[in-house]
Write an enzyme that holds these catalytic residues in place. Structure first.
Site, PDB file in Angstrom:
ATOM      1  N   ASP A 153       0.871  -1.190   0.000  1.00 33.37           N
ATOM      2  CA  ASP A 153       0.000   0.000   0.000  1.00 33.37           C
ATOM      3  C   ASP A 153       0.904   1.235   0.000  1.00 33.37           C
ATOM      4  O   ASP A 153       0.837   2.077   0.894  1.00 33.37           O
ATOM      5  CB  ASP A 153      -0.922  -0.009   1.219  1.00 33.37           C
ATOM      6  CG  ASP A 153      -2.030   1.050   1.109  1.00 33.37           C
ATOM      7  OD1 ASP A 153      -2.199   1.640   0.021  1.00 33.37           O
ATOM      8  OD2 ASP A 153      -2.726   1.290   2.111  1.00 33.37           O
TER       9      ASP A 153
HETATM   10 MG   LIG Z   1      -2.232   4.445   5.778  1.00 35.89          MG
END
Ligand SMILES: [Mg+2]
Ligand SMILES: Nc1ncnc2c1ncn2[C@@H]1O[C@H](COP(=O)(O)OP(=O)(O)O)[C@@H](O)[C@H]1O
Length: 250
Positions: free
Chosen positions: A179
Site C-alpha cells: 500500500d
Molecule cells: Mg495508511
C-alpha cells in the site's frame, strides 16, 4: 479499550483522520509518543505487526510494535511514533513534491524491492490475492463508492471480471509494501531521510507494479514521472492499470 486508555494515562489521545483503511488511528502524544490502531475483531493487526517486525529485522525503517491486544469487541496495536512527516503532509493539498522528496521515496522503494524474495515469508502473489479479491467482492466488502473516478458506477463483480480478463501471465516478483502511497511513507523534512514505512498489513512478495501502480496514482502524473526516472523504470501502462484495478478490492 477502557483498560487500554488506563495504561497510557499520561498521554493525550488525538484521532488521526488521514488514513483510508477503515481502521481507527489515534496519536498518543506524550513521551515517548505512540500510535494506536484499532479494528473490529480480526487478525489484520496481528498480520501487520508481524510484517513490521520482519521489515525492521531487514534493516528498513518502520515503527516498533509496543503491544498487540484485543477484547470481545475490537483488536488494537500500539506502535512507536516514527519521527518526521508523511509525504502526504509534505505535498500539501496541491500534491507538489520536491525532487529530493520523490527521490527519497524512489530510493526506499528500490531498497525494499531489492530484498531477497526467498527470505520473505509473506505471499501476495496473484494466486493468493486474486481469490481474496473475489471473496471480498462476494462478501460485499468492496466499497463501490470509493472506486477510482473512471470506474464509479460499476459493480465489484463487473470489475472482478475485468481483473480476470486482464490478469498478466507473468509476475516480476519482489518484496512489495502493498500500500505504497504518500500517507504511508514518513521522512525527515530537513535531511530527506526516510524515517518509516508504515501501514504494512499487505506487505509481501508480489509484482513490483503492485507498489509502482499505487505510488504513481498517489503522486499524480508529474511527480510520478520523476519517481519512475529515479526508480529506474519505464512505466508500462497496462501493468499500472491492472494493479490499480486490483487495489479496488482491498
Ligand atoms: Mg495508511
Ligand atoms: N507509527 C507511526 N508513526 C508516525 N505516524 C503514524 C504512525 N502510525 C500511523 N501514523 C499516522 O497515521 C496515519 C494513518 O495510519 P495508518 O497506519 O496508515 O492507517 P490506515 O490503515 O488508516 O491508513 C498515517 O498516514 C500517519 O500519518
Amino acid at each position: 479499550m477502557t483498560t487500554l486508555r488506563s495504561r497510557y494515562p499520561q498521554h493525550t489521545w488525538e484521532p488521526v483522520t488521514i488514513g483510508c483503511s477503515g481502521a481507527g488511528v489515534w496519536r498518543l502524544t506524550g513521551s515517548p509518543a505512540y500510535y494506536l490502531k484499532t479494528v473490529e475483531n480480526s487478525t489484520e493487526l496481528a498480520e501487520e505487526a508481524e510484517r513490521l517486525h520482519w521489515l525492521r529485522a531487514q534493516g528498513l525503517p518502520a515503527p516498533e510494535v509496543v503491544e498487540l491486544g484485543g477484547d470481545e469487541r475490537s483488536s488494537w496495536m500500539v506502535t512507536t511514533a516514527v519521527p518526521g512527516r508523511s509525504l502526504a503532509e509534505l505535498g500539501g493539498d496541491d500534491r507538489i513534491w520536491g525532487f529530493r522528496e520523490i527521490d527519497a521515496l524512489a530510493a526506499i522503494t528500490r531498497e525494499l524491492h531489492a530484498l531477497p524474495v526467498a527470505d520473505c515469508p509473506f505471499d501476495r502473489t496473484l494466486d493468493v490475492v486474486v481469490p481474496q479479491a473475489l471473496r471480498n467482492a462476494e462478501a460485499g466488502l468492496v466499497d463501490e463508492t470509493d472506486f477510482d473516478e473512471h470506474r464509479l458506477g460499476r459493480t465489484a463483480m463487473e470489475l472482478f471480471e475485468e481483473l480476470e480478463a486482464t490478469r498478466p501471465a507473468h509476475e516480476d516478483l519482489v518484496v512489495c509494501h502493498g500500500d505504497l502511497c504518500t500517507p504511508n511513507v514518513l521522512l525527515d523534512p530537513e535531511t530527506f531521510a526516510v524515517t518509516g514505512l508504515i501501514d504494512v498489513g499487505r506487505l509481501g512478495v508480489a509484482d513490483r507494479y503492485n507498489d509502482l501502480a499505487l505510488t504513481a496514482r498517489s503522486l499524480g502524473p508529474t511527480s510520478a514521472q520523476r519517481f519512475f526516472d529515479s526508480y529506474g523504470e519505464v512505466p508500462v501502462p497496462e501493468r499500472l492499470a491492472f494493479y490499480q484495478l486490483l487495489d479496488e478490492f482491498f
